[in-house]
Design a protein around this motif. Structure first.
Motif, PDB file in Angstrom:
ATOM      1  N   GLU A  74      -7.587 -13.671  -5.441  1.00  0.00           N
ATOM      2  CA  GLU A  74      -6.963 -12.840  -6.497  1.00  0.00           C
ATOM      3  C   GLU A  74      -6.888 -11.351  -5.916  1.00  0.00           C
ATOM      4  O   GLU A  74      -7.810 -10.982  -5.459  1.00  0.00           O
ATOM      5  CB  GLU A  74      -7.688 -12.873  -7.821  1.00  0.00           C
ATOM      6  CG  GLU A  74      -7.456 -13.976  -8.473  1.00  0.00           C
ATOM      7  CD  GLU A  74      -7.945 -14.218 -10.046  1.00  0.00           C
ATOM      8  OE1 GLU A  74      -8.483 -12.871 -10.408  1.00  0.00           O
ATOM      9  OE2 GLU A  74      -7.993 -15.002 -10.605  1.00  0.00           O
TER      10      GLU A  74
ATOM     11  N   LYS B 128      -6.816  -8.584  -7.496  1.00  0.00           N
ATOM     12  CA  LYS B 128      -7.984  -7.623  -7.993  1.00  0.00           C
ATOM     13  C   LYS B 128      -9.094  -7.709  -7.282  1.00  0.00           C
ATOM     14  O   LYS B 128     -10.054  -6.872  -7.428  1.00  0.00           O
ATOM     15  CB  LYS B 128      -7.946  -8.056  -9.374  1.00  0.00           C
ATOM     16  CG  LYS B 128      -8.485  -9.341  -9.691  1.00  0.00           C
ATOM     17  CD  LYS B 128      -8.411  -9.557 -11.286  1.00  0.00           C
ATOM     18  CE  LYS B 128      -9.118 -10.954 -11.779  1.00  0.00           C
ATOM     19  NZ  LYS B 128      -8.972 -11.173 -13.044  1.00  0.00           N
ATOM     20  N   ASP B 129      -9.456  -8.800  -6.436  1.00  0.00           N
ATOM     21  CA  ASP B 129     -10.709  -9.205  -6.101  1.00  0.00           C
ATOM     22  C   ASP B 129     -10.861  -8.662  -4.398  1.00  0.00           C
ATOM     23  O   ASP B 129     -11.737  -9.091  -3.647  1.00  0.00           O
ATOM     24  CB  ASP B 129     -11.389 -10.411  -6.321  1.00  0.00           C
ATOM     25  CG  ASP B 129     -11.764 -10.675  -7.853  1.00  0.00           C
ATOM     26  OD1 ASP B 129     -12.099  -9.712  -8.487  1.00  0.00           O
ATOM     27  OD2 ASP B 129     -11.317 -11.738  -8.428  1.00  0.00           O
ATOM     28  N   ASN B 130      -9.774  -8.456  -3.726  1.00  0.00           N
ATOM     29  CA  ASN B 130      -9.515  -8.555  -2.395  1.00  0.00           C
ATOM     30  C   ASN B 130      -9.017  -7.291  -1.801  1.00  0.00           C
ATOM     31  O   ASN B 130      -7.901  -6.953  -1.659  1.00  0.00           O
ATOM     32  CB  ASN B 130      -8.601  -9.697  -1.942  1.00  0.00           C
ATOM     33  CG  ASN B 130      -8.434 -10.039  -0.439  1.00  0.00           C
ATOM     34  OD1 ASN B 130      -9.252  -9.420   0.277  1.00  0.00           O
ATOM     35  ND2 ASN B 130      -7.906 -10.990  -0.185  1.00  0.00           N
TER      36      ASN B 130
ATOM     37  N   GLN C  93     -11.777  -0.228 -11.564  1.00  0.00           N
ATOM     38  CA  GLN C  93     -12.291  -1.398 -11.019  1.00  0.00           C
ATOM     39  C   GLN C  93     -11.858  -2.156  -9.644  1.00  0.00           C
ATOM     40  O   GLN C  93     -11.813  -3.328  -9.544  1.00  0.00           O
ATOM     41  CB  GLN C  93     -12.088  -2.544 -12.209  1.00  0.00           C
ATOM     42  CG  GLN C  93     -12.611  -2.153 -13.597  1.00  0.00           C
ATOM     43  CD  GLN C  93     -13.908  -2.119 -13.749  1.00  0.00           C
ATOM     44  OE1 GLN C  93     -14.661  -2.984 -13.097  1.00  0.00           O
ATOM     45  NE2 GLN C  93     -14.539  -1.130 -14.348  1.00  0.00           N
TER      46      GLN C  93
ATOM     47  N   PRO D 223     -11.351  -3.420  -6.087  1.00  0.00           N
ATOM     48  CA  PRO D 223     -12.196  -4.040  -4.979  1.00  0.00           C
ATOM     49  C   PRO D 223     -12.548  -3.227  -4.012  1.00  0.00           C
ATOM     50  O   PRO D 223     -11.683  -2.489  -3.426  1.00  0.00           O
ATOM     51  CB  PRO D 223     -11.286  -5.375  -4.786  1.00  0.00           C
ATOM     52  CG  PRO D 223      -9.803  -4.848  -4.930  1.00  0.00           C
ATOM     53  CD  PRO D 223      -9.835  -3.773  -6.242  1.00  0.00           C
TER      54      PRO D 223
ATOM     55  N   ARG E 221     -12.223 -13.375   2.783  1.00  0.00           N
ATOM     56  CA  ARG E 221     -10.717 -12.973   2.255  1.00  0.00           C
ATOM     57  C   ARG E 221     -10.020 -12.184   3.118  1.00  0.00           C
ATOM     58  O   ARG E 221      -8.844 -11.935   3.094  1.00  0.00           O
ATOM     59  CB  ARG E 221     -11.342 -11.899   1.185  1.00  0.00           C
ATOM     60  CG  ARG E 221     -12.170 -12.470  -0.043  1.00  0.00           C
ATOM     61  CD  ARG E 221     -12.662 -11.485  -1.158  1.00  0.00           C
ATOM     62  NE  ARG E 221     -13.800 -10.530  -0.328  1.00  0.00           N
ATOM     63  CZ  ARG E 221     -14.411  -9.622  -0.601  1.00  0.00           C
ATOM     64  NH1 ARG E 221     -14.086  -9.004  -2.064  1.00  0.00           N
ATOM     65  NH2 ARG E 221     -15.392  -9.089   0.165  1.00  0.00           N
TER      66      ARG E 221
END
Length: 408
Positions: free
Chosen positions: A262, A264-266, A282, A284, A395
């Motif tokens: 995702e 938003k996480d990478n 928020q 990453p 990632r």
């Protein structure tokens, strides 16, 4: 390998890269890569520190050696609470970047200042922050590096007012990729706006995948020099391509980056498709840049050293059975069999029982069987299942394999 004290850095890199038995054309290409690799290459390291720390299983008494690169991971390893981390690099620019980060953590007054300097890395105020808060505490060599002018006449410290992550060999490569995307009318920000993995895949399949079928792109990516910006020397280019066209290999690696994690996480995807970190609350970020780790970084920063040295010689200088963890990045892809034997012979001597070595390869399989002396390799256990799991969850997505060995 040559002695780092008597051979100039450019010559050290040439000795590591230039194929002694190569044809004249191959050697010229190798020398061109060595020249390109002599300056700032990675403003941000492109290996996932989260999977690194899981694989390394760092303990409170662990003494860790890693290759510095952008020093993001060396700093991030401190969050795992090791006894000591030493980041080693031949590249003067990488050492200067690591020292700059260490000095900033020690002397900047709060997380917000640190985040604006290294997370955003493009605020005009960073010039004054450097001059007043960092430079007076920086070592002479690093200060000389950042205050010297580059080929365009700009002081290098100005990179932090104009966008550090658009600089360096990798930053320029990503910038060129964005230029081609613009020429092909591809909007890369669509990926950054995607809210689900399904949306990310739809954007990739519609916008990005077709580019790798373009005749010009297939020709361009088949030239070894085209991937210098990824830090891939010509010999590693051949290993990475194997029996396929490079365009197909790169398409698969980009697909993993764009579709398997995702957005938003990478933060690696943000660097690739946005040329910087996400700036939302928020966002990453690498562990060392996360707000929750600021006090940990302040408390443990004295456990990190960044040194300019030949990795093989540095390991050879350690006392017997004194080290626990080694992170070699993809450096072994540059080595011949004799160099591998020397490296692993020194690692084995310096390792305590249970020591672990983590490295990456351009191709998928581990490169040690059949190349490393069996007398050395037999002392190590390959953690195959863990290695496969780490590879799948890395990632950064640009390597074929993440490999983990443990001293038996």
């Amino acid at each position: 390998m040559p002695d780092t004290l008597t051979i100039q850095p450019k010559r050290i890199i040439e000795d590591a890269v230039v194929r002694k038995d190569g044809k004249v054309g191959d050697k010229l290409l190798d020398k061109a890569f060595a020249l390109a690799f002599n300056g700032l290459v990675y403003a941000q390291i492109w290996e996932d520190p989260v999977v690194d720390m899981e694989g390394l299983a760092i303990q409170p008494d662990s003494r860790v050696m890693c290759i510095a690169s952008g020093s993001c991971n060396a700093l991030s390893y401190l969050t795992a609470n090791p006894a000591q981390v030493t980041a080693v690099d031949l590249n003067r620019a990488h050492v200067a970047l690591g020292q700059l980060k260490i000095t900033a953590i020690r002397h900047l007054p709060n997380y917000e200042r640190f985040q604006r300097f290294f997370g955003h890395a493009d605020h005009a105020e960073n010039k004054a922050v450097y001059k007043e808060m960092i430079a007076p505490h920086l070592d002479t060599e690093s200060r000389k590096y950042w205050e010297k002018r580059d080929i365009k006449g700009r002081r290098r410290i100005s990179y932090f007012t104009k966008g550090l992550y658009k600089r360096g060999l990798l930053g320029n490569f990503i910038g060129l990729a964005h230029l081609f995307a613009k020429l092909y009318k591809i909007d890369l920000t669509k990926l950054l706006k995607a809210e689900t993995l399904e949306e990310q895949r739809a954007v990739f399949e519609k916008e990005l995948a077709p580019v790798f079928d373009k005749k010009f792109i297939r020709w361009l990516t088949n030239q070894p020099a085209s991937l210098f910006g990824l830090g891939i020397p010509p010999a590693q280019f051949d290993e990475l391509a194997g029996d396929e066209r490079m365009a197909e290999v790169l398409r698969r690696r980009l697909e993993k980056l764009a579709c398997d994690f995702e957005i938003k996480d990478n933060y690696f995807a943000w660097q690739a498709f946005g040329r910087g970190y996400d700036r939302s609350e928020q966002a990453p970020l690498p562990p060392y840049l996360q707000r929750k780790n600021w006090e940990i970084m302040r408390e443990r920063i004295d456990r990190l050293d960044v040194v300019r040295a030949n990795m093989v010689h540095w390991i050879g200088d350690r006392e017997e059975a004194s080290m626990d963890r080694f992170v070699l990045l993809d450096a072994q892809d540059w080595m011949n069999n004799a160099q591998l034997d020397e490296l692993w012979g020194r690692i084995t001597r310096a390792s305590r029982p249970g020591a672990r070595v983590l490295f990456r390869t351009a191709a998928v399989p581990t490169m040690l069987p059949g190349r490393l002396d069996d007398a050395i390799l037999s002392k190590w256990r390959y953690l195959e299942e863990t290695s496969a799991d780490l590879t799948a969850r890395d990632r950064s997505s640009i390597y074929g394999g993440v490999h983990l060995y443990e001293l038996a």
